[in-house]
Design an enzyme around this catalytic site. Structure first.
Site, short mmCIF file in Angstrom:
data_model
loop_
_atom_site.label_atom_id
_atom_site.label_comp_id
_atom_site.label_asym_id
_atom_site.label_seq_id
_atom_site.Cartn_x
_atom_site.Cartn_y
_atom_site.Cartn_z
N LYS A 1 0.84 -1.21 0.00
CA LYS A 1 0.00 0.00 0.00
C LYS A 1 0.87 1.25 0.00
O LYS A 1 0.59 2.20 -0.73
CB LYS A 1 -0.96 0.00 1.18
CG LYS A 1 -2.12 -0.95 0.90
CD LYS A 1 -3.27 -0.82 1.88
CE LYS A 1 -4.40 -1.73 1.45
NZ LYS A 1 -5.07 -2.39 2.54
N LYS B 1 -4.01 -8.34 -9.00
CA LYS B 1 -5.07 -8.75 -8.08
C LYS B 1 -6.21 -7.74 -8.12
O LYS B 1 -5.96 -6.54 -8.08
CB LYS B 1 -4.51 -8.82 -6.65
CG LYS B 1 -5.54 -9.28 -5.62
CD LYS B 1 -5.15 -8.91 -4.19
CE LYS B 1 -5.95 -7.75 -3.65
NZ LYS B 1 -7.03 -8.09 -2.72
N LYS C 1 -10.29 -3.05 -4.46
CA LYS C 1 -10.98 -1.75 -4.44
C LYS C 1 -9.98 -0.62 -4.59
O LYS C 1 -10.29 0.42 -5.13
CB LYS C 1 -11.71 -1.58 -3.11
CG LYS C 1 -12.89 -2.50 -2.94
CD LYS C 1 -13.42 -2.37 -1.51
CE LYS C 1 -14.09 -3.63 -1.05
NZ LYS C 1 -13.53 -4.13 0.23
P1 ADP Z 1 -10.05 -5.08 -1.30
O1 ADP Z 1 -8.66 -5.64 -1.53
O2 ADP Z 1 -10.80 -4.97 -2.56
O3 ADP Z 1 -10.05 -3.81 -0.48
P2 ADP Z 1 -10.91 -6.34 1.15
O4 ADP Z 1 -9.54 -6.06 1.65
O5 ADP Z 1 -12.03 -5.63 1.81
O6 ADP Z 1 -10.87 -6.11 -0.44
O7 ADP Z 1 -11.17 -7.89 1.20
C1 ADP Z 1 -12.33 -8.55 1.68
C2 ADP Z 1 -12.15 -10.03 1.46
O8 ADP Z 1 -12.08 -10.30 0.04
C3 ADP Z 1 -10.85 -10.59 2.04
O9 ADP Z 1 -11.09 -11.90 2.55
C4 ADP Z 1 -9.92 -10.65 0.87
O10 ADP Z 1 -8.92 -11.63 1.00
C5 ADP Z 1 -10.89 -11.00 -0.26
N1 ADP Z 1 -10.38 -10.52 -1.54
C6 ADP Z 1 -10.12 -9.23 -1.88
N2 ADP Z 1 -9.67 -9.16 -3.15
C7 ADP Z 1 -9.64 -10.43 -3.63
C8 ADP Z 1 -9.26 -11.01 -4.88
N3 ADP Z 1 -8.85 -10.27 -5.89
N4 ADP Z 1 -9.37 -12.36 -5.01
C9 ADP Z 1 -9.81 -13.12 -3.99
N5 ADP Z 1 -10.18 -12.63 -2.79
C10 ADP Z 1 -10.09 -11.31 -2.60
#
Ligand code: ADP
Ligand code: TRP
Length: 350
Positions: free
Chosen positions: A141, A219, A222
């Protein structure tokens, strides 16, 4: 770390644009305590769904499930109060529309259980800087331009408290969270070593598709602007799907499905034989990427359109959603208070 049932070794899938691995999930202990959280830092996307949300909903029948909206964590990125409230309701409505049953799973807002911040302090006092300095999520990040804040740096300590305060055994998450769960195991061990066996060691549980690529092949996240939102529709949905980055191989030429993000995303919605059939068409040549994207769009519609109406109803009935979250918070808090009291006693605060 030893390989454990449902642990991170269960379904490795490291290549971002590869077709997702589909290992069968191993058996669970009887009625385990299950917990997971999702940040309301943006609108939920299909990476969240196939990595986390889908298994959260499936697991609500297989154990004592606790799911929460990690709004304390989201404060690291969202600094607008109205927006944070709105996104929190959006995540709640998304889960409820997709089938989370608040009678089966305890569903709540992280900030409604303030005990978790106190446990985070206790954990911070048994955690070395080195452990946090190794966190990939923090380093990534900051490398991508997020300010290097104290809240972001100590994020894994609060996440450990989230997990440990409910004595969670299984934590269903995507691949990117596995390191945080390993850090949680270390913190639990350090605490128990210092004060006695209060905290329970949790294990990560990966879905068969733990690393969903975004439209740019990295990956999906958001924070990377490369998502396909679960509840996008019409022109914005089409734009996201048609914007999936592909290479410039001409239509007639044979193509490698394993290197194509559109194939990886299509695979999330297809069964074994559909995947094999499409892979064959890639290898034969004569298939345009546009055709694959159109098929993906149709699959997205088929899978998520049926839930749109329910989500809209929930978004317009805030009182109903609020009542669910408050009831969840009360049930979660009863467990959290008990663990915190044990932890306080163990370290001599009481
Ligand atoms: P982001 O990375 O979009 O901010 P979050 O951190 O809120 O998402 O993640 C919420 C859940 O979704 C977590 O368990 C995270 O591991 C899963 N997750 C987020 N992005 C992915 C992805 N690209 N593939 C699989 N799982 C994901
Ligand atoms: N860090 C998680 C994410 O970004 C969200 C989260 C916070 C979480 N606390 C948690 C996930 C506890 C599992 C368990 O996805």
């Amino acid at each position: 770390m030893p390989a454990t049932p449902g642990g991170p070794t269960a379904a490795p899938n490291t290549a971002p644009a590869a077709a997702p691995a589909r290992a069968a999930a191993p058996a669970l202990p009887t009625r385990p305590r299950i917990l997971s959280g999702i940040q309301p830092s943006g609108r939920p996307h299909i990476g969240n769904y196939f990595g986390a949300i889908q298994q959260h909903i499936q697991l609500q029948d297989q154990g004592e499930a606790f799911y929460f909206i990690a709004n304390f964590h989201a404060l690291n990125t969202i600094k607008d109060a109205a927006q944070l409230r709105e996104l929190t309701f959006d995540v709640a409505a998304t889960y409820l529309a997709l089938g989370l049953d608040p009678k089966k799973a305890v569903f709540f807002r992280q900030s409604d259980v303030p005990e978790v911040t106190e446990l985070a302090w206790l954990l911070a006092t048994v955690t070395g800087m080195g452990l946090l300095e190794r966190a990939h999520a923090y380093k990534d990040k900051v490398a991508k331009g997020s300010p290097a804040g104290v809240g972001l740096f100590t994020y894994p300590v609060l996440m450990a408290a989230d997990i440990l305060i409910y004595k969670s055994q299984l934590v269903p998450v995507g691949q990117d969270q596995v390191q945080h769960i390993e850090m949680t195991q270390d913190m639990a061990e350090h605490f128990n070593h210092a004060y006695g066996p209060v905290l329970v060691r949790p294990e990560a549980r990966l879905s068969p598709t733990p690393k969903v690529p975004g439209t740019d092949g990295q990956k999906m996240s958001k924070s990377y602007g490369n998502t396909i939102e679960l509840f996008a529709e019409g022109a914005p949905l089409k734009k996201a799907v048609m914007g999936i980055v592909t290479d410039s191989t001409p239509v007639e030429a044979p193509k490698d499905p394993q290197r194509c993000t559109a194939f990886a995303l299509y695979s999330l919605f297809a069964n074994e034989s559909e995947r094999a059939e499409l892979a064959e068409r890639y290898r034969k040549g004569g298939l345009g990427y546009g055709e694959v994207k159109k098929e993906l769009l149709a699959r997205l519609e088929a899978q998520f359109a049926p839930f749109r109406q329910r989500r809209r109803e929930l978004l317009s009935d805030r009182a109903q959603v609020e009542a669910v979250l408050r009831d969840g918070a009360e049930r979660a808090r009863a467990v959290a208070r008990q663990t915190l009291a044990e932890a306080r006693r163990a370290c001599g605060l009481e």
